[in-house]
Write a protein that holds these residues in place. Structure first.
Motif, PDB file in Angstrom:
ATOM      1  N   ILE A 294     -49.645 -42.449   4.982  1.00  0.00           N
ATOM      2  CA  ILE A 294     -48.954 -42.100   3.741  1.00  0.00           C
ATOM      3  C   ILE A 294     -47.469 -41.901   3.997  1.00  0.00           C
ATOM      4  N   PHE A 295     -47.135 -41.246   5.101  1.00  0.00           N
ATOM      5  CA  PHE A 295     -45.734 -41.064   5.465  1.00  0.00           C
ATOM      6  C   PHE A 295     -45.045 -42.415   5.688  1.00  0.00           C
ATOM      7  N   GLN A 296     -45.771 -43.364   6.253  1.00  0.00           N
ATOM      8  CA  GLN A 296     -45.183 -44.653   6.618  1.00  0.00           C
ATOM      9  C   GLN A 296     -45.157 -45.646   5.458  1.00  0.00           C
ATOM     10  N   TYR A 297     -45.680 -45.290   4.314  1.00  0.00           N
ATOM     11  CA  TYR A 297     -45.690 -46.219   3.181  1.00  0.00           C
ATOM     12  C   TYR A 297     -44.257 -46.620   2.822  1.00  0.00           C
ATOM     13  N   ASN A 298     -44.029 -47.928   2.729  1.00  0.00           N
ATOM     14  CA  ASN A 298     -42.672 -48.410   2.443  1.00  0.00           C
ATOM     15  C   ASN A 298     -42.709 -49.679   1.590  1.00  0.00           C
ATOM     16  N   ASN A 299     -43.728 -49.775   0.747  1.00  0.00           N
ATOM     17  CA  ASN A 299     -43.933 -50.993  -0.049  1.00  0.00           C
ATOM     18  C   ASN A 299     -43.551 -50.762  -1.511  1.00  0.00           C
ATOM     19  N   PHE A 300     -42.443 -50.087  -1.732  1.00  0.00           N
ATOM     20  CA  PHE A 300     -42.081 -49.666  -3.080  1.00  0.00           C
ATOM     21  C   PHE A 300     -41.741 -50.854  -3.983  1.00  0.00           C
ATOM     22  N   LEU A 301     -40.890 -51.743  -3.543  1.00  0.00           N
ATOM     23  CA  LEU A 301     -40.445 -52.845  -4.398  1.00  0.00           C
ATOM     24  C   LEU A 301     -41.524 -53.906  -4.601  1.00  0.00           C
ATOM     25  N   SER A 302     -42.449 -54.000  -3.660  1.00  0.00           N
ATOM     26  CA  SER A 302     -43.476 -55.044  -3.736  1.00  0.00           C
ATOM     27  C   SER A 302     -44.769 -54.581  -4.383  1.00  0.00           C
ATOM     28  N   SER A 303     -44.825 -53.312  -4.791  1.00  0.00           N
ATOM     29  CA  SER A 303     -46.051 -52.808  -5.410  1.00  0.00           C
ATOM     30  C   SER A 303     -46.302 -53.515  -6.743  1.00  0.00           C
ATOM     31  N   GLU A 304     -47.556 -53.626  -7.113  1.00  0.00           N
ATOM     32  CA  GLU A 304     -47.925 -54.342  -8.337  1.00  0.00           C
ATOM     33  C   GLU A 304     -47.339 -53.684  -9.580  1.00  0.00           C
ATOM     34  N   ALA A 305     -47.308 -52.359  -9.584  1.00  0.00           N
ATOM     35  CA  ALA A 305     -46.768 -51.649 -10.743  1.00  0.00           C
ATOM     36  C   ALA A 305     -45.304 -51.997 -10.966  1.00  0.00           C
ATOM     37  N   VAL A 306     -44.534 -52.048  -9.887  1.00  0.00           N
ATOM     38  CA  VAL A 306     -43.104 -52.377  -9.991  1.00  0.00           C
ATOM     39  C   VAL A 306     -42.918 -53.842 -10.355  1.00  0.00           C
ATOM     40  N   GLN A 307     -43.728 -54.712  -9.739  1.00  0.00           N
ATOM     41  CA  GLN A 307     -43.614 -56.149 -10.006  1.00  0.00           C
ATOM     42  C   GLN A 307     -43.874 -56.482 -11.473  1.00  0.00           C
ATOM     43  N   ILE A 308     -44.750 -55.720 -12.115  1.00  0.00           N
ATOM     44  CA  ILE A 308     -45.057 -55.962 -13.528  1.00  0.00           C
ATOM     45  C   ILE A 308     -44.130 -55.162 -14.446  1.00  0.00           C
ATOM     46  N   GLY A 309     -43.912 -53.908 -14.117  1.00  0.00           N
ATOM     47  CA  GLY A 309     -43.184 -53.013 -15.018  1.00  0.00           C
ATOM     48  C   GLY A 309     -41.686 -53.237 -15.073  1.00  0.00           C
ATOM     49  N   TRP A 310     -41.053 -53.446 -13.914  1.00  0.00           N
ATOM     50  CA  TRP A 310     -39.592 -53.556 -13.904  1.00  0.00           C
ATOM     51  C   TRP A 310     -39.079 -54.752 -14.727  1.00  0.00           C
ATOM     52  N   PRO A 311     -39.645 -55.963 -14.587  1.00  0.00           N
ATOM     53  CA  PRO A 311     -39.162 -57.082 -15.417  1.00  0.00           C
ATOM     54  C   PRO A 311     -39.285 -56.820 -16.913  1.00  0.00           C
ATOM     55  N   LEU A 312     -40.344 -56.128 -17.321  1.00  0.00           N
ATOM     56  CA  LEU A 312     -40.521 -55.832 -18.743  1.00  0.00           C
ATOM     57  C   LEU A 312     -39.412 -54.924 -19.251  1.00  0.00           C
ATOM     58  N   VAL A 313     -39.139 -53.851 -18.501  1.00  0.00           N
ATOM     59  CA  VAL A 313     -38.073 -52.919 -18.902  1.00  0.00           C
ATOM     60  C   VAL A 313     -36.720 -53.598 -18.849  1.00  0.00           C
ATOM     61  N   ARG A 314     -36.494 -54.418 -17.831  1.00  0.00           N
ATOM     62  CA  ARG A 314     -35.228 -55.142 -17.715  1.00  0.00           C
ATOM     63  C   ARG A 314     -34.999 -56.055 -18.915  1.00  0.00           C
ATOM     64  N   ASP A 315     -36.018 -56.794 -19.321  1.00  0.00           N
ATOM     65  CA  ASP A 315     -35.883 -57.713 -20.452  1.00  0.00           C
ATOM     66  C   ASP A 315     -35.598 -56.953 -21.747  1.00  0.00           C
ATOM     67  N   VAL A 316     -36.274 -55.819 -21.939  1.00  0.00           N
ATOM     68  CA  VAL A 316     -36.017 -55.003 -23.124  1.00  0.00           C
ATOM     69  C   VAL A 316     -34.580 -54.504 -23.127  1.00  0.00           C
ATOM     70  N   CYS A 317     -34.096 -54.066 -21.973  1.00  0.00           N
ATOM     71  CA  CYS A 317     -32.719 -53.564 -21.877  1.00  0.00           C
ATOM     72  C   CYS A 317     -31.706 -54.686 -22.103  1.00  0.00           C
ATOM     73  N   ASN A 318     -32.003 -55.889 -21.622  1.00  0.00           N
ATOM     74  CA  ASN A 318     -31.108 -57.023 -21.866  1.00  0.00           C
ATOM     75  C   ASN A 318     -31.014 -57.332 -23.358  1.00  0.00           C
ATOM     76  N   MET A 319     -32.135 -57.210 -24.069  1.00  0.00           N
ATOM     77  CA  MET A 319     -32.106 -57.406 -25.521  1.00  0.00           C
ATOM     78  C   MET A 319     -31.356 -56.275 -26.210  1.00  0.00           C
ATOM     79  N   THR A 320     -31.452 -55.088 -25.628  1.00  0.00           N
ATOM     80  CA  THR A 320     -30.762 -53.933 -26.196  1.00  0.00           C
ATOM     81  C   THR A 320     -29.250 -54.083 -26.112  1.00  0.00           C
ATOM     82  N   VAL A 321     -28.783 -54.829 -25.118  1.00  0.00           N
ATOM     83  CA  VAL A 321     -27.345 -55.061 -24.968  1.00  0.00           C
ATOM     84  C   VAL A 321     -26.766 -55.693 -26.232  1.00  0.00           C
ATOM     85  N   VAL A 322     -27.524 -56.610 -26.830  1.00  0.00           N
ATOM     86  CA  VAL A 322     -27.068 -57.258 -28.066  1.00  0.00           C
ATOM     87  C   VAL A 322     -26.946 -56.239 -29.187  1.00  0.00           C
ATOM     88  N   VAL A 323     -27.934 -55.344 -29.271  1.00  0.00           N
ATOM     89  CA  VAL A 323     -27.906 -54.291 -30.294  1.00  0.00           C
ATOM     90  C   VAL A 323     -26.708 -53.373 -30.072  1.00  0.00           C
TER      91      VAL A 323
END
Length: 271
Positions: free
Chosen positions: A6-35
């Motif tokens: 557990i101490f040695q866990y270092n797979n933060f960026l490659s985790s499935e939650a991040v791989q799915i969640g971050w692009p969704l939030v990023r795309d929403v924020c990019n659309m928000t820029v127009v607003v």
């Protein structure tokens, strides 16, 4: 061994939650820029200083860039902290391979001392032995609880950092306007707290094993002399008792300091 994993866990960026969640939030924020551009346009026309292009347009351009690189930026900060954390864990990895009890020099916790065993266990010897078993059981449970709290804080830290990475684009874009800046401040505070809590716990684990491992804490007080000389188990009244007290004190200090930072699991650890 699981504690080290557990101490040695270092797979933060490659985790499935991040791989799915971050692009969704990023795309929403990019659309928000127009607003936000429309809000700035109306704010400029209506001469609302808070939303005027002179005060917000440059921030918007910078944040529009940071939104798309937020995962890389946050991941870089995590990697820097993880290097420190993994350095401490690497120093005690071999020691922890045999388990926490052995690593802390407490392997005699249930070992019957020679003077506790006669032809039969009766009278005072039996009473001493039963007391020793009960006390040893209590001490083991305390150690398990302390290590369990540390493990829970580490697991909650991993999840909190996943969430921080996913919400990074939203945090950056929320820093543009005063009305939404509170979310950015809260995100920054929680992200920073969860960053430092890991190395803090790793440091105190390393410090504990360095001082207590192999009975060093006891030897530093007695120069190797057995100050007890009796007892139903090797644990009670010998070097293991001193090691145990010092180990628990150091581990609890690490948990307390990590909880004081406001990291994930702080309320749980305090309780």
């Amino acid at each position: 061994e699981r504690l080290v994993v557990i101490f040695q866990y270092n797979n933060f960026l490659s985790s499935e939650a991040v791989q799915i969640g971050w692009p969704l939030v990023r795309d929403v924020c990019n659309m928000t820029v127009v607003v936000i551009l429309l809000i700035i346009a109306f704010g400029t026309i209506l001469k609302i200083s808070v939303y005027h292009y002179k005060t917000t347009l440059f921030k918007l351009i910078i944040m529009a860039i940071l939104i798309n690189f937020s995962k890389t930026i946050v991941g870089f900060l995590i990697d820097i902290v993880q290097v420190v954390m993994l350095t401490f864990i690497a120093a005690v990895d071999n020691v922890m391979a045999g388990g926490v009890v052995i690593a802390l020099g407490l392997q005699g916790i249930m070992t019957i001392a020679k003077n506790a065993v006669g032809a039969d266990l009766a009278g005072p010897k039996l009473d001493d032995y039963i007391v020793a078993l009960v006390m040893s059981s209590i001490f083991i449970q305390i150690l398990v609880v302390v290590i369990g709290v540390m493990v829970m804080m580490l697991i909650m830290r991993i999840v909190a950092l996943w969430v921080a990475i996913i919400l990074a684009p939203l945090a950056f874009i929320s820093s543009i306007f005063p009305a939404t800046k509170s979310f950015y401040s809260k995100w920054t505070k929680e992200f920073g707290a969860n960053l430092v809590s890991g190395p803090m716990l790793a440091f105190f684990l390393w410090l504990t094993l360095t001082i207590v491992g192999n009975g060093d804490a006891y030897k530093s007080f007695t120069d190797g002399e057995d100050i007890a000389g009796s007892g139903a188990t090797e644990f009670l009244g010998t070097s293991n008792m001193v090691n145990y007290i010092v180990a628990i004190a150091l581990l609890l200090t690490g948990i307390k300091q990590a909880a004081a930072s406001g990291a994930a699991g702080a309320n749980f650890a305090s309780k």
